[in-house]
Write an enzyme that holds these catalytic residues in place. Structure first.
Site, PDB file in Angstrom:
ATOM      1  N   CYS A   1       0.760  -1.246   0.000  1.00 44.91           N
ATOM      2  CA  CYS A   1       0.000   0.000   0.000  1.00 44.91           C
ATOM      3  C   CYS A   1       0.794   1.302   0.000  1.00 44.91           C
ATOM      4  O   CYS A   1       0.440   2.214  -0.726  1.00 44.91           O
ATOM      5  CB  CYS A   1      -1.010  -0.012   1.138  1.00 44.91           C
ATOM      6  SG  CYS A   1      -0.305  -0.022   2.769  1.00 44.91           S
TER       7      CYS A   1
ATOM      8  N   HIS B   1      -0.178   6.713   5.921  1.00 42.51           N
ATOM      9  CA  HIS B   1       0.832   5.684   5.672  1.00 42.51           C
ATOM     10  C   HIS B   1       1.939   6.129   4.715  1.00 42.51           C
ATOM     11  O   HIS B   1       2.534   5.314   4.011  1.00 42.51           O
ATOM     12  CB  HIS B   1       0.184   4.401   5.159  1.00 42.51           C
ATOM     13  CG  HIS B   1       0.842   3.163   5.684  1.00 42.51           C
ATOM     14  ND1 HIS B   1       0.492   1.895   5.285  1.00 42.51           N
ATOM     15  CD2 HIS B   1       1.845   2.997   6.590  1.00 42.51           C
ATOM     16  CE1 HIS B   1       1.219   1.001   5.913  1.00 42.51           C
ATOM     17  NE2 HIS B   1       2.059   1.650   6.715  1.00 42.51           N
TER      18      HIS B   1
END
Length: 462
Positions: A73, A130
């Protein structure tokens, strides 16, 4: 074979940031990212998980049938923000773990910064970031967003919002103690943001949900829809290696995962309803995608595609993706040409009516002329990382070659039969891999030993 490579062809370069013909007003933009959603985990792909609101989006918009991302991701998210392959800034091979002082390079120009210059005064990041948590310079508010609500790390607890024992839930730079299931809270915030936006200027919502990524946790009412029996054991109660509690676990992983996807689908529906209620749905560009393939050991399903998250098999990098913009793109269709996460930035900038020119070289393409049938798709290759490159017809994975246009499930290595294709794709791969930065994110586990998370994940360093 002429192929779209690192430098755009003259035709693509001219069209990169060109607005769509016949459209003038810059649209509102809602970019929705699911986390670890498998190819077969949406209803419109025939999956057993019902996703009526995502399906509605696919039926009303354009299904991007050959949409590619990175195997994990953080790399995908960095490409969404920059329009550039993440090996350019050391982020192609792994995610950014809690114990890592690393983030998206600060000299990279991000999508919300470019949208600010295009007149988007309100730009929200609502969900999982993230892309760096150790320094303020990595924070969403330092990368062009005006609002941030959500978490900095991946894999937080859906109910307590803890990661590594500390609260990772924030509003702006500050810790936030809102209680509730994270999927629901993120949808609540997105709805509030959309309802509060002025009709006079367009807004941008980046909504990266953490669902249905592990830990597998769902609310009791959703679990009940999938046959949860509280009188039976919950899965993994004697095998809690992930460090999360039992709250939200169903009887099986797949049952829990399906309940999580159902909650995600309902939350996306609430956001779509909020867009509709503004009266400006026709001129709101909604783009939905998953950041990588599903993880079968955590309930995901990529069938019939081969592989899963963490691999460059189709099941790891070919994901559900839909774009809907009624004012400019005819819906109810399937787009079968190659598209990718790096195309998001140039496509959205083009939708604004031209937008500012990015300072860094863009690896993606503006898809709008092709989606609006104003230009042919052309030939191109996409870099997938991990010694893999794909074209509309072929995929080179290491030394193996697959004819993915006729063998999408990658059942037969045909490298020996097509040496000329292997040679050309190896040349493409070499050009892509020459972009690799000297600065590299370390392997996931490096530096974990002895790490102690900061209180409330507060960021002290600039």
């Amino acid at each position: 074979m002429h192929r779209f490579l690192i430098s755009l062809t003259a035709a693509f370069a001219a069209a990169l940031l060109a607005p769509t013909a016949g459209h003038t007003a810059a649209p509102n933009i809602v970019l929705i990212v699911a986390d670890d959603l498998g190819w077969n985990d949406v209803g419109y792909h025939g999956g057993r998980v019902r996703t009526p609101r995502i399906d509605q989006l696919a039926f009303e918009g354009v299904e991007l049938d050959r949409f590619y991302v990175c195997p994990v991701c953080s790399p995908t998210r960095s490409g969404l923000m920059t329009g550039r392959y993440p090996n350019r800034f050391g982020l192609h091979n792994d995610v950014i773990p809690p114990w890592r002082d690393f983030g998206l390079a600060t000299d990279e120009q991000c999508l919300p910064q470019l949208l600010a210059a295009a007149g988007y005064d309100r730009r929200a990041c609502i969900g999982k970031w993230h892309l760096g948590h150790s320094r303020r310079s990595y924070h969403p508010l330092s990368r062009g967003f005006t609002d941030f609500y959500g978490h900095l790390n991946g894999a937080i607890d859906y109910f307590t919002h803890l990661r590594e024992g500390e609260l990772d839930w924030h509003r702006g730079f500050d810790a936030c103690r809102d209680e509730g299931y994270s999927t629901t809270l993120l949808a609540d915030e997105a709805v509030r943001f959309i309802e509060a936006s002025s009709s006079e200027k367009p807004y941008f919502v980046y909504l990266p949900f953490n669902a249905p990524h592990s830990p597998l946790q769902a609310e009791e009412d959703q679990l009940a829809r999938f046959g949860f029996d509280p009188g039976k054991p919950r899965f993994g109660r004697n095998n809690n290696r992930e460090g999360f509690g039992e709250q939200g676990r169903g009887n099986t992983k797949r049952q829990t995962y399906r309940a999580m996807v159902a909650a995600l689908d309902e939350s996306i529906g609430r956001v779509l309803d909020a867009v509709e209620a503004t009266g400006d749905a026709d001129n709101t560009l909604v783009w939905f995608l998953s950041d990588n393939g599903g993880t079968p050991q955590h309930g995901g399903n990529n069938k019939p595609l081969r592989g899963a998250k963490g691999s460059v098999w189709e099941g790891g990098v070919r994901v559900p993706s839909v774009i809907r913009w009624p004012a400019a793109i005819e819906g109810g269709r399937q787009f079968e040409s190659l598209a990718a996460y790096v195309d998001v930035l140039p496509t959205l900038l083009a939708a604004t009516g031209g937008g500012p020119t990015p300072k860094n070289e863009i690896d993606g393409a503006n898809l709008l002329p092709m989606l609006a049938d104003q230009a042919p798709a052309g030939q191109r290759s996409l870099y997938l990382g991990r010694r893999a490159v794909v074209t509309r017809e072929w995929k080179l994975k290491g030394d193996e070659l697959f004819h993915v246009s006729v063998d999408p499930n990658e059942t037969a290595d045909v490298a020996a039969d097509h040496p000329e294709v292997v040679k050309e794709l190896r040349e493409d791969l070499a050009r892509y891999e020459a972009l690799t930065s000297d600065m590299q994110n370390l392997p996931y586990g490096a530096g974990h030993e002895g790490f102690v998370a900061p209180k409330n994940w507060n960021i002290e360093r600039e």
